[in-house]
Design a protein around this motif. Structure first.
Motif, mmCIF file in Angstrom:
data_model
loop_
_atom_site.group_PDB
_atom_site.id
_atom_site.type_symbol
_atom_site.label_atom_id
_atom_site.label_comp_id
_atom_site.label_asym_id
_atom_site.label_seq_id
_atom_site.Cartn_x
_atom_site.Cartn_y
_atom_site.Cartn_z
ATOM 1 N N ALA A 377 40.492 55.740 40.605
ATOM 2 C CA ALA A 377 41.734 55.038 39.658
ATOM 3 C C ALA A 377 42.428 53.692 40.996
ATOM 4 O O ALA A 377 42.444 52.373 40.032
ATOM 5 C CB ALA A 377 42.673 55.731 40.105
ATOM 6 N N GLU A 378 41.836 53.604 42.045
ATOM 7 C CA GLU A 378 42.157 52.148 42.763
ATOM 8 C C GLU A 378 40.884 50.728 42.237
ATOM 9 O O GLU A 378 42.274 50.106 42.642
ATOM 10 C CB GLU A 378 42.313 53.028 44.283
ATOM 11 N N ALA A 379 40.182 51.445 41.727
ATOM 12 C CA ALA A 379 39.458 50.397 41.399
ATOM 13 C C ALA A 379 39.680 49.128 39.883
ATOM 14 O O ALA A 379 38.704 48.608 39.569
ATOM 15 C CB ALA A 379 37.869 50.911 40.951
ATOM 16 N N PHE A 380 40.879 50.111 39.373
ATOM 17 C CA PHE A 380 41.246 49.601 37.926
ATOM 18 C C PHE A 380 42.186 48.330 38.826
ATOM 19 O O PHE A 380 42.939 48.406 39.430
ATOM 20 C CB PHE A 380 41.783 50.623 37.330
ATOM 21 N N ALA A 381 41.889 47.179 37.615
ATOM 22 C CA ALA A 381 42.727 45.611 37.149
ATOM 23 C C ALA A 381 43.856 46.183 36.424
ATOM 24 O O ALA A 381 43.635 47.889 36.208
ATOM 25 C CB ALA A 381 42.135 44.964 37.347
#
Lengths: 486, 486
Positions: A377-381
């Motif tokens: 989830a933290e990889a999403f912009a």
């Protein structure tokens, strides 16, 4: 011939005349009472409803969209115009605050201060391809700007020029007949025309719905003007969906079919299409997903340019090492494509896999643990939406995930699908970049009117010069928040 | 040595650590209830008040400003922190809207939608030179961002480094002692440091008060980031004042002295300094104006750089052909300069005469008719303020002028002076470019909190994952606007 085959590009002289009319209309529109604006918006809605058969036919010929879809979209468009009529009518959007003089204010005598919102002036609306009614000539941006009291100049999308022209005639005539000044509304054609209009000092704000590259280019033009103006671009979104083990157990079959419906509907040409589905390892839904995706009908895309762009994105994603092709869509149709990738593959190939594919393609990803779901989830912009499927007793399990998703999305939804955006006061259709260029605002729902207003304060003004909303006798009957001293 | 003689520039490693702390603090600050934020802001105000003597001494040594002025400014600063504590406490700024599910919605079943505002994340504040307290380390931008729940990184102004450092120590300690997480607040030094921080992905918004060139350069950096962020620059303003014949007759003498006081106070170093006074032909106030301007005391400017910049602007304006020097200020002091120009001269030499001169200089212009006043009003770009002196029976005479001025200013005031900006819910301190880079927001008053928030909507969320402000049991007791179906 230009892209808008049937309709020539607006000439420089025509654009200048349209901008001059819009500029002149601005002051009169600002002075019109909200009830007048509401009447004009309702007249436009009525006229479009009356011409529904003709308009839907034009739209079908130019969009490959079905009659049912277009009829529904036109109904949504006229509903939206009437909702903004109500919004205008209520006057709440003016945010009137009266702050009475206070001779005993701790920092010294305070003057009488009266604040309200004013329309920004002429707004340039770049119409979208994928909603020929709801995000086009008479769509949400136009309705919100007119409700705010701004003249609107629409730059028509080349995908449906004849529909754009006819819609503009109907809306323009209806607005005029209901008392809108000349210049309140107009439509122009051509790529250069749009770019030139965006740089013109008479344009005071712009709204756009479309791709990241086009939206970013226009954003940069607006920001580089001698006088930068607000630019509201709704660009691209991946709309990830996360499913918990509990949700798979309780309703895995429904999730498999719902997901395929959501990403394949409208040939995947929706800004809220779920581009990624995260399933817990051992979910056992593979066969159902493949079956539904194989069964989903091929659907021609809106136009050849989009079709080519989709094919290219499809190839890029498919060719990533480690990506598994679950369903290889027929390129010509196109019929749906379904891919699978591991979390590691996804994170190693962000450029190819964490970028919007506008069309019927989505990627299934298995995750091993809540920690891994959080990490991905933290990889999403920025995104317009993020979705979680979870059972009620899993709130503790998904708490960290939801917090991460809401940092990266404007709308977080549960146990449903992101496609289909309700037009409502609590809707947020916007999110951190690149979902939109300004996450502080929404482009769907009544709050979208806030994009086209700016505050002005009158200090110690004699009653005779106060605009109606700020007067003590409140002739327009606008809600006024009054702060008394002490 | 850098410009901040006494304090070395923050190193890259120190900046990175500060940004890391701010980034980590963001989630905890977002989760803190408004009452907690309010307690922290009040603690900061109390600590600054307790250190007033020490801080005012530091400020005097670095600013050339008087003890009375600085004592008053610090009082305004702590008042402002407490006002934002109240704003945070009330929870209204979260704009909570609950839109209940509606199975019978005209466009198909509508889900449960709940919208609130979230803090944007770490905010970079560029402190100003001319208000070492109120627009600096613990000034309005910091107070508003903290109240919104955003960590704050202040880029100190090189004009008062020791004061900045000491203020930051006091505020940081007070915030921590009242429960703010590490990283909630920090200060950094150096020109490059500020520019680097503005480009860092961990910074989510920035606020600036200063000159047009510096503000525009920073605006352009913020807009050109891979992910553009909101940038709130308060840049330059001419603050024109128009006086009617009736006002001259009724209180010409007061107007002459009030104007000179307003433009000469604080050595003209206020963003709302009246830079132009428009008087009706035959006003007869020339002698009084010259007398007051000659009598006004010389006052050293904040620093040598500003003094040099002022001298250059003064020369440019004075040397314009047709400009008459009514009072030739002493350059060394500097003592006030008063110029006169015709409307034609003003409009012919806009670059030299319609540009802010930050210091004790203003221009008197005679106009012949209301039409000429209207024409010259149209020549102005964006301003923070515009002022009209008129009698009550002249509302008809000035109606057109007021409409033109409000198109070009954030605050239109009557029969007073623009210097002195009340901190109030109805204040608007912002205006069309170049007054500010985003006229939709204010940088003074409680509405300035709106700059640091963005909406998020929860759709059909289980009660267990809803943040407190959106829950039906409303544990934080936040005002909730509820829309019921039908």
């Amino acid at each position: 011939m230009t892209a808008t085959d049937s309709i020539p590009d607006t000439t420089g002289a025509e654009l200048d005349a349209a901008l001059q009319r819009a500029n002149r209309a601005a002051e009169e529109m600002c002075a019109q009472p909200p009830a007048g604006r509401a009447r004009q918006l309702r007249a436009a809605a009525d006229a479009l409803d009356a011409a529904a058969a003709e308009l839907v036919d034009l739209a079908r010929a130019e969009s490959n969209l079905s009659e049912a879809r277009l009829t529904g979209e036109l109904a949504r468009t006229t509903f939206q115009l009437r909702l903004f009529a109500e919004t205008a009518d209520s006057g709440e959007f003016l945010h009137v605050v009266l702050d009475r003089a206070d001779p005993d204010f701790p920092l010294g005598p305070k003057p009488d201060l009266r604040r309200m919102l004013l329309p920004l002036g002429p707004v340039l609306v770049f119409a979208a391809s994928n909603f020929p009614f709801a995000f086009s000539v008479a769509g949400g941006d136009t309705a919100a700007a007119l409700a705010a009291g701004c003249p609107v100049l629409v730059k028509a999308h080349p995908g449906h020029p004849a529909l754009s022209q006819r819609t503009a005639e109907i809306v323009g005539e209806a607005l005029r007949s209901a008392g809108a000044p000349e210049g309140a509304f107009d439509v122009v054609f051509g790529f250069e025309t749009g770019s030139n209009a965006l740089q013109d000092p008479r344009i005071r704000a712009a709204a756009f719905t479309g791709s990241v590259p086009a939206g970013r280019a226009l954003h940069d033009i607006a920001a580089a003007r001698p006088d930068p103006i607000p630019f509201f671009g709704e660009l691209g979104s991946l709309n990830p969906v996360f499913v918990t083990p509990g949700a798979v157990r309780a309703r895995g079959a429904d999730i498999a079919s719902g997901y395929v419906n959501s990403y394949c509907g409208n040939a995947g040409q929706l800004c809220t299409k779920p581009g990624l589905l995260f399933l817990p390892a051992g979910h056992g839904l593979g066969e159902a997903l493949v079956g539904h995706a194989r069964d989903a009908a091929a659907h021609p895309m809106l136009n050849e340019r989009l079709h080519e762009g989709f094919e290219q994105r499809r190839r890029e994603a498919t060719e990533v090492p480690g990506v598994q092709v679950l369903v290889d869509g027929d390129a010509a149709g196109p019929s749906p494509t379904l891919l699978a990738a591991s979390v590691d593959t996804l994170l190693e190939h962000r450029e190819a896999l964490l970028a919007e594919a506008f069309g019927p393609l989505s990627i299934v990803v298995e995750y091993d643990s809540p920690q891994e779901a959080n990490r991905v989830a933290e990889a999403f912009a920025g995104n317009l939406t993020a979705t979680v499927h979870a059972e009620d007793d899993e709130a503790g399990l998904v708490g960290g995930l939801v917090r991460r998703l809401r940092e990266r999305a404007g709308r977080v939804l549960f146990n449903g699908w992101p496609t289909g955006v309700a037009v409502s006061p609590a809707m947020q259709h916007g999110g951190p970049y690149p979902a939109t260029t300004d996450a502080r605002f929404t482009s769907v729902g009544t709050a979208s009117i806030e994009r086209f207003l700016r505050p002005v304060t009158y200090q110690n003004a004699p009653a005779g010069v106060l605009p109606e909303p700020l007067r003590d006798d409140n002739p327009w009957n606008i809600p006024q928040t009054v702060h008394q001293p002490g």
